[in-house]
Design a protein around this motif. Structure first.
Motif, mmCIF file in Angstrom:
data_model
loop_
_atom_site.group_PDB
_atom_site.id
_atom_site.type_symbol
_atom_site.label_atom_id
_atom_site.label_comp_id
_atom_site.label_asym_id
_atom_site.label_seq_id
_atom_site.Cartn_x
_atom_site.Cartn_y
_atom_site.Cartn_z
ATOM 1 N N ARG A 190 0.836 -1.213 0.000
ATOM 2 C CA ARG A 190 0.000 0.000 0.000
ATOM 3 C C ARG A 190 0.867 1.259 0.000
ATOM 4 N NH1 ARG A 190 -3.214 -3.329 3.685
ATOM 5 N NH2 ARG A 190 -5.163 -3.917 2.623
ATOM 6 N N THR A 191 1.975 1.229 0.745
ATOM 7 C CA THR A 191 2.862 2.401 0.746
ATOM 8 C C THR A 191 3.513 2.612 -0.616
ATOM 9 O OG1 THR A 191 4.793 1.116 1.501
ATOM 10 C CG2 THR A 191 3.379 2.097 3.194
ATOM 11 N N LEU A 192 3.588 1.553 -1.413
ATOM 12 C CA LEU A 192 4.143 1.643 -2.766
ATOM 13 C C LEU A 192 3.096 2.070 -3.786
ATOM 14 C CD1 LEU A 192 6.333 -1.583 -2.702
ATOM 15 C CD2 LEU A 192 7.192 0.756 -2.894
ATOM 16 N N GLY A 193 1.874 2.312 -3.316
ATOM 17 C CA GLY A 193 0.819 2.791 -4.206
ATOM 18 C C GLY A 193 0.008 1.707 -4.871
ATOM 19 N N VAL A 194 0.135 0.472 -4.414
ATOM 20 C CA VAL A 194 -0.650 -0.619 -4.991
ATOM 21 C C VAL A 194 -2.082 -0.539 -4.467
ATOM 22 C CG1 VAL A 194 -0.894 -3.121 -5.221
ATOM 23 C CG2 VAL A 194 1.392 -2.088 -5.161
ATOM 24 N N ALA A 195 -3.047 -0.546 -5.370
ATOM 25 C CA ALA A 195 -4.457 -0.461 -4.975
ATOM 26 C C ALA A 195 -4.906 -1.783 -4.357
ATOM 27 C CB ALA A 195 -5.325 -0.136 -6.191
ATOM 28 N N ASP A 196 -5.904 -1.705 -3.481
ATOM 29 C CA ASP A 196 -6.414 -2.900 -2.817
ATOM 30 C C ASP A 196 -6.914 -3.928 -3.834
ATOM 31 O OD1 ASP A 196 -5.800 -1.938 -0.334
ATOM 32 O OD2 ASP A 196 -7.831 -1.251 0.144
ATOM 33 N N LYS A 197 -7.495 -3.465 -4.948
ATOM 34 C CA LYS A 197 -8.010 -4.394 -5.961
ATOM 35 C C LYS A 197 -6.892 -5.171 -6.644
ATOM 36 C CE LYS A 197 -8.116 -0.976 -9.724
ATOM 37 N NZ LYS A 197 -7.202 -1.688 -10.625
ATOM 38 N N ASP A 198 -5.654 -4.710 -6.493
ATOM 39 C CA ASP A 198 -4.509 -5.383 -7.116
ATOM 40 C C ASP A 198 -3.746 -6.261 -6.131
ATOM 41 O OD1 ASP A 198 -4.918 -4.361 -9.672
ATOM 42 O OD2 ASP A 198 -3.806 -2.519 -9.241
#
Length: 206
Positions: free
Chosen positions: A42-50
């Motif tokens: 999440r801190t790397l910007g990955v969305a929850d859907k991914d």
């Protein structure tokens, strides 16, 4: 027919394993690893859907005696997997470094394309044109001509995606300090992936 394309997605498959003589302790430590990985993503910007947690296995590991068939419970093993889709392929090494800093794990990845559906459509048409060209040349060598199409079958209805062999990285307590994991953008070359579709066509000969 085969179409080559530059990948723009990295699909990470992360596996964690935790062992302990107490099942509750093994699960708690496993949960801690999973939470650390998800938080890092999440801190790397990955969305929850991914992000998706998948495979989960709890096993009893037994220890066998040397001179007897009897066995005793050694510990419980809790194994879990997470799949993470990274949509900015240029951050490959940064994401890898951060993930293996987050927790002890095994890492595998595959390179894919967000345009896979359109690539398959194009490749399928290329395969059909190639089949007709090949059939025309073969019939011509026998002094015949192609008639109407009798049957047409796509042997791989969804096409197949081939990419360069994935690397596997294992991070554990015997490896160097986490501080030694550095971001090096020159250490990754995505190359190309291949989408292959096979079409079988039967023509009438005249």
């Amino acid at each position: 027919a085969t179409t080559k394309a530059a990948p723009d997605i990295v699909v990470w498959r992360l596996s964690t394993t935790e062992s302990n003589a107490n099942l509750a302790t093994a699960k708690r430590k496993s949960d801690q690893k999973i939470k650390a990985i998800l938080a890092t993503a999440r801190t790397l910007g990955v969305a929850d859907k991914d992000m998706q947690t998948g495979y989960l296995a709890i096993q009893k590991i037994y220890e066998h005696g040397k001179f007897t068939s009897r066995r005793s419970l050694k510990h419980f093993r809790v194994s879990r997997e997470i799949t993470i889709t990274q949509r900015d392929i240029n951050r490959f090494d940064e994401v890898l470094s951060k993930l293996i800093e987050a927790s002890e794990m095994e890492v595998q990845y595959s390179l894919e394309s967000s345009k896979l559906a359109s690539l398959r459509d194009k490749t399928r048409l290329d395969a059909v044109l190639s089949a007709r060209k090949k059939a025309t040349e073969m019939a011509g060598a026998l002094g015949a001509k192609l008639g109407p199409v009798l049957t047409m079958t796509e042997n791989s209805p969804y096409g197949s995606l081939h990419n360069q062999p994935s690397n596997t990285v294992t991070w554990n307590e015997y490896q160097p300090s986490k501080r030694a994991v550095m971001h090096d953008p020159a250490a990754f070359a995505p190359g190309t992936i291949e989408v292959t579709v096979s079409v079988a066509t039967v023509f009438e000969l005249r």
